[in-house]
Write a protein that holds these residues in place. Sequence first.
Motif, PDB file in Angstrom:
ATOM      1  N   ALA A   1     -11.267  -1.494   4.645  1.00  0.00           N
ATOM      2  CA  ALA A   1     -12.161  -0.342   4.479  1.00  0.00           C
ATOM      3  C   ALA A   1     -11.400   0.871   3.943  1.00  0.00           C
ATOM      4  O   ALA A   1     -11.973   1.721   3.264  1.00  0.00           O
ATOM      5  N   ARG A   2     -10.113   0.960   4.238  1.00  0.00           N
ATOM      6  CA  ARG A   2      -9.274   2.056   3.748  1.00  0.00           C
ATOM      7  C   ARG A   2      -8.582   1.707   2.432  1.00  0.00           C
ATOM      8  O   ARG A   2      -7.775   2.487   1.919  1.00  0.00           O
TER       9      ARG A   2
ATOM     10  N   THR B   1       1.448  -9.702  13.508  1.00  0.00           N
ATOM     11  CA  THR B   1       2.336  -8.919  12.654  1.00  0.00           C
ATOM     12  C   THR B   1       1.608  -8.747  11.331  1.00  0.00           C
ATOM     13  O   THR B   1       1.254  -9.733  10.676  1.00  0.00           O
ATOM     14  N   VAL B   2       1.358  -7.497  10.956  1.00  0.00           N
ATOM     15  CA  VAL B   2       0.626  -7.177   9.738  1.00  0.00           C
ATOM     16  C   VAL B   2       1.546  -6.374   8.833  1.00  0.00           C
ATOM     17  O   VAL B   2       2.140  -5.382   9.275  1.00  0.00           O
ATOM     18  N   VAL B   3       1.660  -6.791   7.587  1.00  0.00           N
ATOM     19  CA  VAL B   3       2.425  -6.038   6.595  1.00  0.00           C
ATOM     20  C   VAL B   3       1.430  -5.537   5.564  1.00  0.00           C
ATOM     21  O   VAL B   3       0.701  -6.328   4.954  1.00  0.00           O
ATOM     22  N   VAL B   4       1.378  -4.212   5.406  1.00  0.00           N
ATOM     23  CA  VAL B   4       0.455  -3.601   4.443  1.00  0.00           C
ATOM     24  C   VAL B   4       1.229  -2.692   3.508  1.00  0.00           C
ATOM     25  O   VAL B   4       2.242  -2.105   3.894  1.00  0.00           O
ATOM     26  N   GLU B   5       0.742  -2.601   2.282  1.00  0.00           N
ATOM     27  CA  GLU B   5       1.322  -1.670   1.330  1.00  0.00           C
ATOM     28  C   GLU B   5       0.473  -0.414   1.353  1.00  0.00           C
ATOM     29  O   GLU B   5      -0.741  -0.474   1.164  1.00  0.00           O
ATOM     30  N   ALA B   6       1.109   0.713   1.608  1.00  0.00           N
ATOM     31  CA  ALA B   6       0.385   1.975   1.683  1.00  0.00           C
ATOM     32  C   ALA B   6       1.238   3.093   1.105  1.00  0.00           C
ATOM     33  O   ALA B   6       2.374   3.273   1.497  1.00  0.00           O
ATOM     34  N   LYS B   7       0.669   3.826   0.162  1.00  0.00           N
ATOM     35  CA  LYS B   7       1.381   4.957  -0.432  1.00  0.00           C
ATOM     36  C   LYS B   7       1.217   6.203   0.431  1.00  0.00           C
ATOM     37  O   LYS B   7       2.122   7.008   0.534  1.00  0.00           O
ATOM     38  N   ASP B   8       0.077   6.341   1.040  1.00  0.00           N
ATOM     39  CA  ASP B   8      -0.233   7.537   1.811  1.00  0.00           C
ATOM     40  C   ASP B   8      -0.075   7.265   3.300  1.00  0.00           C
ATOM     41  O   ASP B   8      -0.889   6.577   3.911  1.00  0.00           O
ATOM     42  N   GLU B   9       0.988   7.796   3.881  1.00  0.00           N
ATOM     43  CA  GLU B   9       1.270   7.561   5.290  1.00  0.00           C
ATOM     44  C   GLU B   9       0.236   8.225   6.202  1.00  0.00           C
ATOM     45  O   GLU B   9      -0.040   7.739   7.292  1.00  0.00           O
ATOM     46  N   ALA B  10      -0.367   9.314   5.756  1.00  0.00           N
ATOM     47  CA  ALA B  10      -1.376  10.006   6.564  1.00  0.00           C
ATOM     48  C   ALA B  10      -2.598   9.118   6.772  1.00  0.00           C
ATOM     49  O   ALA B  10      -3.165   9.064   7.866  1.00  0.00           O
ATOM     50  N   VAL B  11      -3.006   8.412   5.726  1.00  0.00           N
ATOM     51  CA  VAL B  11      -4.160   7.516   5.852  1.00  0.00           C
ATOM     52  C   VAL B  11      -3.805   6.341   6.758  1.00  0.00           C
ATOM     53  O   VAL B  11      -4.621   5.905   7.573  1.00  0.00           O
TER      54      VAL B  11
ATOM     55  N   GLN C   1      -4.280   7.295  10.211  1.00  0.00           N
ATOM     56  CA  GLN C   1      -5.701   7.254  10.579  1.00  0.00           C
ATOM     57  C   GLN C   1      -6.135   5.831  10.922  1.00  0.00           C
ATOM     58  O   GLN C   1      -6.886   5.612  11.871  1.00  0.00           O
ATOM     59  N   VAL C   2      -5.657   4.865  10.149  1.00  0.00           N
ATOM     60  CA  VAL C   2      -5.979   3.462  10.432  1.00  0.00           C
ATOM     61  C   VAL C   2      -5.459   3.081  11.813  1.00  0.00           C
ATOM     62  O   VAL C   2      -6.160   2.443  12.610  1.00  0.00           O
ATOM     63  N   LYS C   3      -4.225   3.493  12.126  1.00  0.00           N
ATOM     64  CA  LYS C   3      -3.654   3.177  13.442  1.00  0.00           C
ATOM     65  C   LYS C   3      -4.466   3.835  14.562  1.00  0.00           C
ATOM     66  O   LYS C   3      -4.702   3.232  15.605  1.00  0.00           O
ATOM     67  N   LYS C   4      -4.927   5.054  14.330  1.00  0.00           N
ATOM     68  CA  LYS C   4      -5.767   5.726  15.336  1.00  0.00           C
ATOM     69  C   LYS C   4      -7.072   4.965  15.533  1.00  0.00           C
ATOM     70  O   LYS C   4      -7.552   4.811  16.657  1.00  0.00           O
ATOM     71  N   GLN C   5      -7.660   4.492  14.436  1.00  0.00           N
ATOM     72  CA  GLN C   5      -8.898   3.719  14.545  1.00  0.00           C
ATOM     73  C   GLN C   5      -8.659   2.378  15.223  1.00  0.00           C
ATOM     74  O   GLN C   5      -9.486   1.911  15.999  1.00  0.00           O
ATOM     75  N   LEU C   6      -7.514   1.758  14.942  1.00  0.00           N
ATOM     76  CA  LEU C   6      -7.167   0.507  15.620  1.00  0.00           C
ATOM     77  C   LEU C   6      -7.062   0.738  17.132  1.00  0.00           C
ATOM     78  O   LEU C   6      -7.519  -0.087  17.922  1.00  0.00           O
ATOM     79  N   ASN C   7      -6.460   1.861  17.509  1.00  0.00           N
ATOM     80  CA  ASN C   7      -6.320   2.189  18.931  1.00  0.00           C
ATOM     81  C   ASN C   7      -7.669   2.309  19.637  1.00  0.00           C
ATOM     82  O   ASN C   7      -7.753   2.119  20.844  1.00  0.00           O
ATOM     83  N   LYS C   8      -8.716   2.635  18.889  1.00  0.00           N
ATOM     84  CA  LYS C   8     -10.050   2.765  19.475  1.00  0.00           C
ATOM     85  C   LYS C   8     -10.718   1.420  19.734  1.00  0.00           C
ATOM     86  O   LYS C   8     -11.668   1.343  20.512  1.00  0.00           O
TER      87      LYS C   8
END
Length: 165
Positions: free
Chosen positions: A25-26, A47-57, A60-67
């Motif tokens: 979704a992100r 164990t999840v490996v993702v490519e992400a340029k924007d650490e801020a986003v 946010q994904v980690k915060k949503q995962l925590n929910k």
Amino acid sequence: MKHTISLLVENKFGVLARIAGLFSARGYNIASLAVSETLDPSISYMTVVVEAKDEAVLEQVKKQLNKLIDIITITDFTKKEHIDRELVLVKVNYTAKDKAKLEGLLDKYVAKIIEHKTDTAIIEAVGEQAQVKQLLEALQQFGIKELVRTGRIAIAGIQKGERNA
């Protein structure tokens, strides 16, 4: 930048789909995903490996995962001391005259022949992603017939004062 994240989750139907959905979704592609039971069969380790340029986003994904109710803990190994490995099984062309050359090559890596027939060998290798990549490049000379990789798995490094349970 590649981010390696581990999740302890309840081992229930649909958990993987919800987690993958949050990343997609992100707009993050999951580069690698490995899931298995822990010592407790009601809990899985991802164990999840993702490519992400924007650490801020990604935050946010980690915060949503925590929910998500099924998530027990989240660890982002990107900036933490950790050990990661990947397993690969490779089928290569094989002849008796190639045996010494192939075994010499495998001695340079954490790799071994686990099965061989007249014209084919299956090789098992474990290592860091870069090591696995180098091995695969070296095996090209024999002719790779088939290849299967587990994806990266990771665990936190041993902390000072950590003791066995």
